[in-house]
Scaffold this motif. Structure first.
Motif, PDB file in Angstrom:
ATOM      1  N   PHE A 147       0.822  -1.209   0.000  1.00  0.00           N
ATOM      2  CA  PHE A 147       0.000   0.000   0.000  1.00  0.00           C
ATOM      3  C   PHE A 147       0.860   1.265   0.000  1.00  0.00           C
ATOM      4  O   PHE A 147       0.374   2.356  -0.307  1.00  0.00           O
ATOM      5  N   ILE A 148       2.130   1.138   0.368  1.00  0.00           N
ATOM      6  CA  ILE A 148       3.034   2.292   0.382  1.00  0.00           C
ATOM      7  C   ILE A 148       3.469   2.643  -1.029  1.00  0.00           C
ATOM      8  O   ILE A 148       3.672   3.826  -1.353  1.00  0.00           O
ATOM      9  N   GLU A 149       3.617   1.647  -1.864  1.00  0.00           N
ATOM     10  CA  GLU A 149       4.153   1.862  -3.206  1.00  0.00           C
ATOM     11  C   GLU A 149       3.210   2.706  -4.058  1.00  0.00           C
ATOM     12  O   GLU A 149       1.986   2.655  -3.914  1.00  0.00           O
ATOM     13  N   GLY A 150       3.789   3.493  -4.942  1.00  0.00           N
ATOM     14  CA  GLY A 150       3.020   4.390  -5.789  1.00  0.00           C
ATOM     15  C   GLY A 150       3.129   5.820  -5.309  1.00  0.00           C
ATOM     16  O   GLY A 150       3.887   6.146  -4.388  1.00  0.00           O
ATOM     17  N   GLU A 151       2.367   6.701  -5.940  1.00  0.00           N
ATOM     18  CA  GLU A 151       2.394   8.132  -5.602  1.00  0.00           C
ATOM     19  C   GLU A 151       1.248   8.450  -4.651  1.00  0.00           C
ATOM     20  O   GLU A 151       0.080   8.188  -4.959  1.00  0.00           O
ATOM     21  N   LYS A 167       3.710  17.371   0.082  1.00  0.00           N
ATOM     22  CA  LYS A 167       4.065  16.117   0.752  1.00  0.00           C
ATOM     23  C   LYS A 167       3.702  14.887  -0.096  1.00  0.00           C
ATOM     24  O   LYS A 167       3.594  13.780   0.434  1.00  0.00           O
ATOM     25  N   THR A 168       3.540  15.093  -1.375  1.00  0.00           N
ATOM     26  CA  THR A 168       3.322  13.970  -2.290  1.00  0.00           C
ATOM     27  C   THR A 168       4.670  13.392  -2.693  1.00  0.00           C
ATOM     28  O   THR A 168       5.571  14.119  -3.115  1.00  0.00           O
ATOM     29  N   ARG A 169       4.814  12.081  -2.550  1.00  0.00           N
ATOM     30  CA  ARG A 169       6.039  11.383  -2.923  1.00  0.00           C
ATOM     31  C   ARG A 169       5.675  10.101  -3.671  1.00  0.00           C
ATOM     32  O   ARG A 169       4.597   9.535  -3.494  1.00  0.00           O
ATOM     33  N   HIS A 170       6.605   9.662  -4.501  1.00  0.00           N
ATOM     34  CA  HIS A 170       6.422   8.412  -5.249  1.00  0.00           C
ATOM     35  C   HIS A 170       7.390   7.380  -4.690  1.00  0.00           C
ATOM     36  O   HIS A 170       8.612   7.521  -4.815  1.00  0.00           O
ATOM     37  N   VAL A 171       6.850   6.371  -4.039  1.00  0.00           N
ATOM     38  CA  VAL A 171       7.670   5.276  -3.520  1.00  0.00           C
ATOM     39  C   VAL A 171       7.667   4.168  -4.560  1.00  0.00           C
ATOM     40  O   VAL A 171       6.627   3.610  -4.894  1.00  0.00           O
ATOM     41  N   TYR A 172       8.840   3.870  -5.097  1.00  0.00           N
ATOM     42  CA  TYR A 172       8.944   2.883  -6.169  1.00  0.00           C
ATOM     43  C   TYR A 172       8.787   1.457  -5.665  1.00  0.00           C
ATOM     44  O   TYR A 172       8.135   0.620  -6.293  1.00  0.00           O
ATOM     45  N   ASN A 191      11.318   8.569  -4.954  1.00  0.00           N
ATOM     46  CA  ASN A 191      11.876   9.819  -5.492  1.00  0.00           C
ATOM     47  C   ASN A 191      12.224  10.805  -4.389  1.00  0.00           C
ATOM     48  O   ASN A 191      12.875  11.814  -4.626  1.00  0.00           O
ATOM     49  N   GLY A 192      11.795  10.507  -3.179  1.00  0.00           N
ATOM     50  CA  GLY A 192      12.121  11.344  -2.038  1.00  0.00           C
ATOM     51  C   GLY A 192      11.308  10.908  -0.835  1.00  0.00           C
ATOM     52  O   GLY A 192      10.299  10.192  -0.982  1.00  0.00           O
ATOM     53  N   PHE A 193      11.720  11.348   0.356  1.00  0.00           N
ATOM     54  CA  PHE A 193      11.042  10.951   1.586  1.00  0.00           C
ATOM     55  C   PHE A 193      10.921  12.158   2.504  1.00  0.00           C
ATOM     56  O   PHE A 193      11.820  13.000   2.565  1.00  0.00           O
ATOM     57  N   GLN A 219      -3.109   1.778   4.058  1.00  0.00           N
ATOM     58  CA  GLN A 219      -4.032   2.256   3.031  1.00  0.00           C
ATOM     59  C   GLN A 219      -5.050   3.223   3.629  1.00  0.00           C
ATOM     60  O   GLN A 219      -5.304   4.302   3.077  1.00  0.00           O
ATOM     61  N   ARG A 220      -5.613   2.869   4.776  1.00  0.00           N
ATOM     62  CA  ARG A 220      -6.600   3.723   5.430  1.00  0.00           C
ATOM     63  C   ARG A 220      -5.974   5.034   5.904  1.00  0.00           C
ATOM     64  O   ARG A 220      -6.588   6.103   5.812  1.00  0.00           O
ATOM     65  N   ALA A 221      -4.733   4.953   6.393  1.00  0.00           N
ATOM     66  CA  ALA A 221      -4.040   6.169   6.835  1.00  0.00           C
ATOM     67  C   ALA A 221      -3.824   7.128   5.675  1.00  0.00           C
ATOM     68  O   ALA A 221      -4.021   8.346   5.816  1.00  0.00           O
ATOM     69  N   LEU A 222      -3.434   6.595   4.519  1.00  0.00           N
ATOM     70  CA  LEU A 222      -3.159   7.438   3.357  1.00  0.00           C
ATOM     71  C   LEU A 222      -4.432   8.010   2.747  1.00  0.00           C
ATOM     72  O   LEU A 222      -4.480   9.184   2.375  1.00  0.00           O
ATOM     73  N   VAL A 223      -5.461   7.202   2.656  1.00  0.00           N
ATOM     74  CA  VAL A 223      -6.709   7.654   2.042  1.00  0.00           C
ATOM     75  C   VAL A 223      -7.403   8.702   2.902  1.00  0.00           C
ATOM     76  O   VAL A 223      -7.892   9.726   2.404  1.00  0.00           O
ATOM     77  N   HIS A 224      -7.447   8.466   4.210  1.00  0.00           N
ATOM     78  CA  HIS A 224      -8.202   9.342   5.114  1.00  0.00           C
ATOM     79  C   HIS A 224      -7.309  10.257   5.948  1.00  0.00           C
ATOM     80  O   HIS A 224      -7.821  11.028   6.764  1.00  0.00           O
ATOM     81  N   GLN A 225      -5.969  10.160   5.750  1.00  0.00           N
ATOM     82  CA  GLN A 225      -5.016  10.923   6.570  1.00  0.00           C
ATOM     83  C   GLN A 225      -5.331  10.711   8.050  1.00  0.00           C
ATOM     84  O   GLN A 225      -5.402  11.653   8.848  1.00  0.00           O
ATOM     85  N   ASP A 226      -5.498   9.439   8.407  1.00  0.00           N
ATOM     86  CA  ASP A 226      -5.937   9.045   9.747  1.00  0.00           C
ATOM     87  C   ASP A 226      -4.739   8.638  10.600  1.00  0.00           C
ATOM     88  O   ASP A 226      -4.170   7.558  10.420  1.00  0.00           O
TER      89      ASP A 226
END
Length: 253
Positions: A147-151, A167-172, A191-193, A219-226
């Motif tokens: 769930f971390i991978e991607g932008e 604060k958008t980053r792309h984790v390969y 691409n950065g952290f 996934q829930r943390a990223l979608v809802h910034q929870d």
């Protein structure tokens, strides 16, 4: 003036991080003092690809700096390497164009995080691995790591104190490898952290592996910034900056 790019390695145990701060010894302070001596007393400021925190290590940190006149890059490396403490190594130096910038031109980074899973802490790993003695479901952690991978907007995995607005980053890629019965290695490429992002992700994955957070917590943390779906910030000693990439590098992405 000539600009130099250097790749450096350091053991961060005895330093209060990379960036200069009052009443504390830092990597930047030590290197700048040495470079100033080499620069006939004229102050030198170094610029890193990013700042590491207290206790964090690096195998491939990149810096740039300017010196009066143009000198042989290997002589600069040798002089700097032999006049800095044994826990700082200057691996290479090269002359670069005046517009090279170690931070702003970086296109990717790779971090490793080491965990000692032994029942008691191994004294020989204590400076380079974080100790976590609780049971872990590593397969669950591997599934959760996808769930971390991607932008994504990783704001929820950025510690307070960051001045970065975007604060958008792309984790390969995120890999979790069990290298021995008691050693666990997390590999992060992107691409950065953000500030403490890797350590916050590791802390969350460990909580997932121990069953204290659900498998889809990231996934829930990223979608809802929870923030309730995130774990604690993992300890600094397990983290190491392995490599920084730039356009033209063979391994750049």
């Amino acid at each position: 003036m000539a600009r130099y790019k250097a790749i450096i390695s350091y053991d961060g145990t005895n330093y209060a991080g990379f960036q200069i701060q009052p009443n504390a010894v830092t990597i930047q302070e030590v290197i700048e003092k040495t470079l100033t001596r080499l620069n006939s007393g004229h102050p030198v400021v170094i610029h890193p690809s990013g700042r590491t925190d207290s206790g964090v290590h690096a195998q491939g940190q990149v810096i740039h700096f300017d010196l009066l006149g143009q000198r042989d890059a290997e002589k600069v490396r040798f002089a700097l390497d032999t006049q800095t403490p044994a826990d700082i190594q200057i691996k290479s130096t090269e002359i670069v164009p005046d517009d090279f910038h170690a931070r702003y031109l970086a296109t990717g980074k790779e971090y490793h995080y080491h965990v000692d899973m032994g029942k008691s802490r191994d004294p020989f790993k204590r400076l380079y691995s974080a100790h976590y003695r609780y049971d872990l479901d590593i397969d669950k952690m591997r599934r959760a790591s996808k769930f971390i991978e991607g932008e994504h907007d990783f704001s929820v995995f950025c510690a307070t104190g960051s001045a970065v607005e975007d604060k958008t980053r792309h984790v390969y890629e995120v890999l979790i490898e069990q290298t021995s019965d008691t050693d666990l290695l997390f590999i992060f490429k992107g691409n950065g952290f953000l500030y403490k992002m890797v350590r916050m992700l590791v802390g969350t994955l460990l909580k997932i592996g121990n069953g204290q957070l659900p498998e889809d917590a990231i996934q829930r943390a990223l979608v809802h910034q929870d923030k309730k779906m995130t774990g604690p910030t993992a300890h600094p000693e397990g983290l190491c900056l392995i490599e920084v990439h730039y356009d033209g590098d063979k391994k750049s992405k």
